[in-house]
Design an enzyme around this catalytic site. Structure first.
Site, PDB file in Angstrom:
ATOM      1  N   LYS A  26       8.010 106.603  96.641  1.00 43.26           N
ATOM      2  CA  LYS A  26       9.436 106.970  96.718  1.00 43.26           C
ATOM      3  C   LYS A  26       9.601 108.489  96.876  1.00 43.26           C
ATOM      4  O   LYS A  26      10.456 108.962  97.636  1.00 43.26           O
ATOM      5  CB  LYS A  26      10.120 106.473  95.434  1.00 43.26           C
ATOM      6  CG  LYS A  26      11.614 106.602  95.421  1.00 43.26           C
ATOM      7  CD  LYS A  26      12.212 105.854  94.225  1.00 43.26           C
ATOM      8  CE  LYS A  26      13.706 106.139  94.104  1.00 43.26           C
ATOM      9  NZ  LYS A  26      14.310 105.550  92.918  1.00 43.26           N
TER      10      LYS A  26
ATOM     11  N   ASN B 150      23.327  96.497  86.215  1.00 43.61           N
ATOM     12  CA  ASN B 150      22.049  96.591  85.497  1.00 43.61           C
ATOM     13  C   ASN B 150      22.325  97.233  84.141  1.00 43.61           C
ATOM     14  O   ASN B 150      23.406  97.757  83.913  1.00 43.61           O
ATOM     15  CB  ASN B 150      21.039  97.389  86.336  1.00 43.61           C
ATOM     16  CG  ASN B 150      21.542  98.795  86.598  1.00 43.61           C
ATOM     17  OD1 ASN B 150      21.682  99.588  85.683  1.00 43.61           O
ATOM     18  ND2 ASN B 150      21.851  99.092  87.850  1.00 43.61           N
TER      19      ASN B 150
ATOM     20  N   ASP C  97      21.140  98.275  94.547  1.00 43.13           N
ATOM     21  CA  ASP C  97      20.615  98.276  95.919  1.00 43.13           C
ATOM     22  C   ASP C  97      21.461  97.413  96.852  1.00 43.13           C
ATOM     23  O   ASP C  97      21.447  97.609  98.062  1.00 43.13           O
ATOM     24  CB  ASP C  97      19.172  97.745  95.924  1.00 43.13           C
ATOM     25  CG  ASP C  97      18.209  98.759  95.329  1.00 43.13           C
ATOM     26  OD1 ASP C  97      18.517  99.957  95.391  1.00 43.13           O
ATOM     27  OD2 ASP C  97      17.165  98.340  94.785  1.00 43.13           O
TER      28      ASP C  97
ATOM     29  N   LYS D  33      39.993  85.768  92.248  1.00 41.44           N
ATOM     30  CA  LYS D  33      38.907  85.281  91.397  1.00 41.44           C
ATOM     31  C   LYS D  33      38.300  84.001  91.988  1.00 41.44           C
ATOM     32  O   LYS D  33      39.045  83.053  92.305  1.00 41.44           O
ATOM     33  CB  LYS D  33      39.457  85.000  90.001  1.00 41.44           C
ATOM     34  CG  LYS D  33      38.426  84.540  89.015  1.00 41.44           C
ATOM     35  CD  LYS D  33      39.045  84.238  87.670  1.00 41.44           C
ATOM     36  CE  LYS D  33      38.002  83.569  86.778  1.00 41.44           C
ATOM     37  NZ  LYS D  33      38.593  83.028  85.566  1.00 41.44           N
TER      38      LYS D  33
ATOM     39  N   LYS E 147      11.549 109.780 100.237  1.00 40.99           N
ATOM     40  CA  LYS E 147      12.914 110.277 100.056  1.00 40.99           C
ATOM     41  C   LYS E 147      13.003 111.801 100.016  1.00 40.99           C
ATOM     42  O   LYS E 147      14.038 112.354  99.663  1.00 40.99           O
ATOM     43  CB  LYS E 147      13.536 109.636  98.817  1.00 40.99           C
ATOM     44  CG  LYS E 147      13.487 108.104  98.946  1.00 40.99           C
ATOM     45  CD  LYS E 147      14.339 107.348  98.000  1.00 40.99           C
ATOM     46  CE  LYS E 147      14.176 105.856  98.300  1.00 40.99           C
ATOM     47  NZ  LYS E 147      15.029 105.004  97.499  1.00 40.99           N
TER      48      LYS E 147
ATOM     49  N   PHE F  52      14.339 109.568  89.974  1.00 41.71           N
ATOM     50  CA  PHE F  52      13.745 108.688  88.969  1.00 41.71           C
ATOM     51  C   PHE F  52      13.274 107.417  89.664  1.00 41.71           C
ATOM     52  O   PHE F  52      13.920 106.939  90.589  1.00 41.71           O
ATOM     53  CB  PHE F  52      14.782 108.289  87.899  1.00 41.71           C
ATOM     54  CG  PHE F  52      14.974 109.324  86.827  1.00 41.71           C
ATOM     55  CD1 PHE F  52      15.662 110.493  87.100  1.00 41.71           C
ATOM     56  CD2 PHE F  52      14.480 109.123  85.551  1.00 41.71           C
ATOM     57  CE1 PHE F  52      15.853 111.458  86.124  1.00 41.71           C
ATOM     58  CE2 PHE F  52      14.664 110.067  84.558  1.00 41.71           C
ATOM     59  CZ  PHE F  52      15.346 111.236  84.842  1.00 41.71           C
TER      60      PHE F  52
END
Ligand SMILES: Cc1cc2nc3c(=O)[nH]c(=O)nc-3n(C[C@H](O)[C@H](O)[C@H](O)COP(=O)(O)O)c2cc1C
Length: 396
Positions: free
Chosen positions: A336, A208, A276, A286, A340, A322
């Site tokens: 969340k 990301n 995730d 490869k 958590k 976050f």
């Protein structure tokens, strides 16, 4: 309190060492931070860099021994200063400081200073390792003066060894640490930052766009406030000056690294954008495109680091997570927070302009677990947002 770093009075003493060539850059950084620099140069320093260069960059007169007169600049300048920075500090000036000598404007100002004094020795490694220099450094440290550890590497004299002055941006970090109130002294802060790379084969990965900037800002501001800080970072560059940085690649590696330091931490900041999912079957060769019009990857869930930390949380530990979201941001964040076992969550709309991944600014909503505490929204440079988040967390 935003912008605590601006409009600060910095007295900069320059002595005769080759590292003086870096000082114009330091003065640029000081003025860029909208702080004021008054500069004192020894006679020898003027052989290395000119008062004209430094005066132009600081926008102020540069003080030399020719100004050491009845206007008593050696008393007035330290009275004005919030911090005295001596960079580079020659072996000669170091010796004078250690012995309380005051035979020029710089050493006289130093002995008249009541503000924090930061000394950055820079010299050939034999000069640095000489017992006389080492005893002088020990004497200054005993008096509560900060003496920076020179870095090792190639020296201007052609030798290689310990004796290099830190880079100007690193000196800025020490200046800000000296100027900041140390309300986190003795605290241990563990921060995760950046993305993870989940490798598909040796040359491709799923990731990301996280740059690690928000995590790095949380770490840096805690360090300015006196905390000991460790960062566990994904594969991004982190300015680790003064911090302990451990790099990891995958979510599984990040979890192991977090577990290893969890007990140590008083505050855990989970700013990393952890993948995730990872591929079920990693290919150690490869993957070739020939013979394949499409490619289907089967993904399996990675460990949930925030949830794991929430389960292992010890008494007195504060967990800050976050939530990087694109829709129903606050609702997802609150969910969340509860699931958590976090103490705070920072809701982050990553689609809002000037917010989220890879930019220098952010907008965060701080949501405390304790509903009697108000939610707060902070917006601005990531470093200012991080400072404000810490102020609120420390206030409970
Ligand atoms: C080319 C050159 C480079 C020097 N570099 C250093 C240095 O990096 N560090 C140091 O401690 N002294 C260095 N010196 C020696 C100092 O300039 C000398 O000790 C001087 O007296 C320092 O004066 P000050 O402490 O009043 O500035 C160098 C001298 C010369 C000629």
């Amino acid at each position: 309190m935003q912008n605590w770093k601006s409009n600060r009075n910095i007295l900069l003493g320059i002595s005769g060492g080759i590292a003086a060539y870096k000082i114009p850059q330091l003065v640029r950084l000081i003025t860029k931070a909208r702080c004021q620099a008054e500069i004192i140069m020894t006679d020898s320093a003027q052989q290395f860099v000119t008062p004209m260069t430094l005066g132009t960059l600081s926008g102020r007169k540069v003080w030399t021994d020719s100004d050491f007169d009845s206007s008593i600049p050696h008393i007035r300048l330290p009275q004005w200063a919030e911090v005295l920075v001596i960079a580079p500090c020659s072996a000669n000036t170091l010796g004078k400081l250690a012995h309380g000598l005051a035979d020029n404007l710089l050493t006289s100002a130093a002995i008249a200073s009541a503000c924090p004094v930061l000394v950055f020795p820079a010299m050939n490694e034999h000069m640095y390792e000489n017992p006389a220099t080492q005893e002088n450094i020990a004497a200054l440290k005993r008096r509560g003066i900060f003496v920076a550890e020179p870095e090792s590497g190639a020296l201007a004299c052609g030798d290689s060894g310990k004796g290099r002055m830190p880079e100007p941006h690193e000196i800025m970090h020490e200046i800000f640490r000296a100027l900041c109130v140390h309300d986190m002294a003795g605290k241990h802060v563990l921060v995760t930052a950046g993305p993870t790379h989940e490798y598909i084969d040796p040359v491709r990965y799923i990731s990301n766009p996280s740059s690690g900037k928000m995590g790095a800002a949380m770490a840096r501001e805690a360090w300015y406030r006196g905390a000991d800080v460790k960062i566990i970072a994904g594969p991004v560059d982190v300015d680790g000056y003064g911090l302990s940085v451990k790099h990891v690649v995958s979510a599984q590696e990040m979890l192991e690294a977090v577990r290893a330091d969890l007990e140590w931490a008083d505050y855990v900041v989970k700013a990393a954008a952890v993948g995730d999912y990872r591929v079920k079957d990693y290919s150690d060769r490869k993957l070739k495109r020939e013979g394949r019009d499409t490619l289907t990857l089967e993904l399996v869930q990675n460990p949930d680091i925030a949830a794991e930390v929430g389960k292992l949380k010890r008494e007195g530990q504060v967990l800050i997570g976050f939530a990087a979201e694109t829709d129903n941001v606050n609702a997802h964040a609150r969910d969340k927070l509860a699931r958590k076992n976090l103490d705070y969550i920072l809701a982050n709309d990553v689609l809002a302009s000037g917010s989220g991944f890879a930019v220098d600014t952010n907008t965060l909503r701080l949501i405390p677990r304790d509903p009697s505490h108000p939610e707060r929204v902070f917006t601005g440079l990531k470093e200012d947002v991080a400072f404000d988040v810490w102020s609120n967390v420390l206030a409970g």
